[in-house]
Design an enzyme around this catalytic site. Structure first.
Site, PDB file in Angstrom:
ATOM      1  N   ASP A  41       0.820  -1.208   0.000  1.00 25.51           N
ATOM      2  CA  ASP A  41       0.000   0.000   0.000  1.00 25.51           C
ATOM      3  C   ASP A  41       0.854   1.259   0.000  1.00 25.51           C
ATOM      4  OD1 ASP A  41      -2.516   1.324   0.036  1.00 25.51           O
ATOM      5  OD2 ASP A  41      -2.343   1.661   2.193  1.00 25.51           O
ATOM      6  N   SER A  76      -6.886   5.572  -0.074  1.00 22.52           N
ATOM      7  CA  SER A  76      -7.088   4.278  -0.737  1.00 22.52           C
ATOM      8  C   SER A  76      -8.535   3.852  -0.561  1.00 22.52           C
ATOM      9  CB  SER A  76      -6.158   3.218  -0.134  1.00 22.52           C
ATOM     10  OG  SER A  76      -4.805   3.595  -0.255  1.00 22.52           O
ATOM     11  N   GLN A  80      -5.108  -1.146  -7.269  1.00 27.52           N
ATOM     12  CA  GLN A  80      -5.753  -0.297  -6.270  1.00 27.52           C
ATOM     13  C   GLN A  80      -6.450   0.874  -6.947  1.00 27.52           C
ATOM     14  OE1 GLN A  80      -3.687   2.665  -3.391  1.00 27.52           O
ATOM     15  NE2 GLN A  80      -3.896   0.783  -2.193  1.00 27.52           N
TER      16      GLN A  80
END
Length: 287
Positions: A204, A228, A278
Site C-alpha cells: 500500500d 485508498s 488499487q
C-alpha cells in the site's frame, strides 16, 4: 533486528480473542489514521491462522470503508466461507467503535504444478547502486518539498529506494509509471506467512501516488485529498520480503475523482512474485 521492524512484527502478531476473533493494535506514531497496509496485513494474518500452512494465500480483495483510529484496537472477525478440495476462502471484517472500517476476502490454494509464464521485469538500476534517499536528504536535495523529504526521512520498517526522484524535483505531467525498490530494514524470520504479511503491508506504500504522476501532482500535495478505496493483491510464488524487491507501478486511468494504479513486484532475479491493483480517491481540496 531494528526496533521499528520488531514493532511491525509485534503488531502483526495479533491477539486471539476467540476461535475466529482477533484483536490488533497500531504502532505508537502520530498518524491521523491507521495506515491501510497495516489493516491489509493484519487481516491477512488472521485469515492465515485459520488455514493449514499447506495452503498459502494466493489472492486478496479488500475495501477500505472508514479511516481507522490509530489510538483504538481493531477487532478482526474471520468468516470461514469455504474449505474445498483445492481452495479455501475466508472473509475478514475489521471493526472499530462498533463499525466496520475494512472488509476483505482472501483465497488460499494448495500448491499445484501447471502452465507457467510471466512478464519481464522492467529495466532498473541495481538497488545497491542507488544511494538511500535518507542519505541524499541529509546532504540536501534542492527543490525537494518538505512533505516529501519528511516522508522518506522517517524511520519505518520498510526501506524504500525510488529509482528516479525527478518527478518530485521537476513538477509537471509525465508518463504515469514509476519504479521503487523496497525491502524490510532487517532480516525476518523464515516463516513464509511473515514475508507475505510484510509484503502486504508494503504493497500500500507509494501505489496511489502513481495515479497522480500524469497530472504533475502527488499525494504529498496539500491541495490533493487522497485515500485508498480498495486493494487487491495476488501472490504468485515464494519470496523474501527482507531481500530487495522492485515495485513497478503504473496508472492506466484516472477520472471521476478516482485514480487506478497497478503494481508488479519482482525479486532481484526478475521473477514476478506478486501483483497489486488499487483504486483511490484523488480529489482537489475545496477551501
Amino acid at each position: 533486528m531494528t526496533d521499528i521492524l520488531a514493532e511491525l512484527l509485534d503488531i502483526l502478531d495479533l491477539e486471539r480473542l476467540e476461535e475466529d476473533l482477533f484483536r490488533g493494535v497500531s504502532p505508537k506514531v502520530s498518524w491521523p489514521r491507521v495506515f491501510g497496509g497495516q489493516v491489509v496485513a493484519q487481516a491477512l494474518v488472521t485469515a492465515t491462522r485459520t488455514v493449514p500452512p499447506s495452503r498459502p494465500p494466493h489472492s486478496l480483495h479488500a475495501y477500505f470503508l472508514l479511516g481507522g483510529d490509530p489510538k483504538a484496537p481493531i477487532v478482526y472477525e474471520v468468516e470461514r466461507i469455504r474449505d474445498g478440495g483445492s481452495f479455501t476462502t475466508r472473509r475478514v471484517k475489521a471493526i472499530q467503535h462498533g463499525r466496520a472500517i475494512f472488509a476483505t476476502s482472501i483465497s488460499f490454494h494448495a500448491e499445484e504444478e501447471g502452465y507457467a509464464h510471466q512478464t519481464s521485469m522492467p529495466q532498473a538500476p541495481d538497488p545497491d547502486s542507488l544511494p538511500s534517499v535518507k542519505s541524499l536528504i541529509a546532504k540536501g536535495i534542492p527543490n525537494l518539498p518538505p512533505a516529501i523529504s519528511g516522508y522518506f526521512a522517517r524511520e519505518r520498517p520498510i526501506e524504500l529506494k525510488p529509482v528516479d526522484l525527478r518527478r518530485y524535483l521537476e513538477p509537471g505531467p509525465a508518463e504515469p509509471h514509476c519504479n521503487v525498490w523496497l525491502r524490510a530494514v532487517a532480516r525476518l524470520p523464515d516463516d513464509p506467512a511473515i514475508h507475505q504479511a510484510v509484503l502486504a503491508y508494503a504493497s500500500d506504500m507509494t501505489l496511489l501516488d502513481a495515479s497522480l504522476i500524469a497530472h504533475g501532482r502527488s499525494v504529498f500535495d496539500p491541495e490533493i485529498q487522497s485515500a485508498s478505496l480498495d486493494h487487491a493483491l495476488w501472490f504468485h510464488r515464494p519470496f523474501r520480503a527482507d531481500s530487495w524487491l522492485l515495485y513497478a507501478q503504473d496508472s492506466p486511468f484516472s477520472g471521476g475523482a478516482r485514480g487506478f494504479s497497478r503494481g508488479q513486484i519482482f525479486d532481484r532475479d526478475g521473477a514476478l512474485v506478486a501483483s497489486v491493483a488499487q483504486e483511490g480517491l484523488i480529489r482537489p481540496r475545496t477551501r
